[in-house]
Design an enzyme around this catalytic site. Structure first.
Site: not given
Ligand code: ZN
Length: 233
Positions: A43, A185
């Site tokens: 993400d 991430h």
């Molecule tokens: Zn996020």
């Protein structure tokens, strides 16, 4: 996949387990014990300093992943987005500005989703771009605005907090199982390094790395718009 805008969001947000639920016509499980499947999801990118390195590593290790993009990070990183798709990864939507949506007005939610969708579509063409909500949250009165499947996660090593490769690797290895969706991430060097080590370690345990779309397919699940999926129990 059903065409966008053709059907209303049919369900309230549901959590639906994936792994192990699927059975082939002959009764044999699609997700077998011998071959295990996981989906790595990244993400908050793309980010030029880290995402390119991750893509290099994924390619080298033959692993597919899913990227949920923040719309305002896309400008200037169009080549990375094109590369994701070209190299077999799934590209999804993580809203435009990564704001907390749970108290947002309906028009703001709509904009946050549609602007990113348009930015991705301008690079990759028309398709369904599945959604991951920032913080996993959406106001109830706006659920009908979601016209694609929503993807949550089942393994969260809190990589943004520790920013420590070894801590991220051990947290994932402790929690992972067949059918897991792992949340990382790709904007942190520690997460990229951790991801590549996780792939190495899990390859040795006969795991295969697939996109979320493929993981659902292998689980015998036909994705429905407006339904939230988090695999792996
Ligand atoms: Zn996020």
């Amino acid at each position: 996949m059903k065409k966008r805008y053709m059907m209303p969001a049919v369900h309230a947000l549901l959590l639906t387990g994936c792994a192990g639920s699927a059975v082939e016509a002959d009764g044999s499980a699609i997700l077998s014990e011998e071959i295990k499947y996981v989906a790595l999801t990244f993400d908050d990118g793309p980010r030029s300093s880290t995402t390119a390195q991750l893509l290099d590593g994924l390619k080298e290790q033959g692993a597919a992943a899913t990227f949920f993009l923040v719309g305002e990070e896309i400008a200037g990183n169009e080549e990375l987005v094109a590369r994701m798709a070209a190299e077999g990864h799934q590209v999804g939507n993580h809203t435009w500005s990564h704001m907390r949506l749970e108290e947002a007005a309906a028009d703001v939610v709509e904009q946050e989703i549609s602007r990113t969708e348009e930015a991705i579509r301008s690079i990759l063409g028309g398709s369904d771009y599945w959604l991951r909500l920032p913080y996993g949250l959406l106001p109830q009165h706006t659920e009908h605005l979601v016209q694609v499947p929503l993807i949550k996660w089942s393994v969260d090593p809190r990589d943004w907090e520790s920013r420590n490769k070894d801590a991220i690797v051990s947290s994932v290895l402790e929690q992972v199982k067949n059918g897991s969706i792992i949340l990382l991430h790709d904007i942190y060097p520690s997460s990229v390094e951790a991801a590549l080590e996780i792939i190495d370690r899990l390859h040795a345990e006969d795991y295969r790395f697939v996109t979320v779309e493929e993981l659902l397919r292998l689980s015998g699940i036909i994705p429905e718009n407006g339904v939230m999926y988090r695999c792996g129990g």
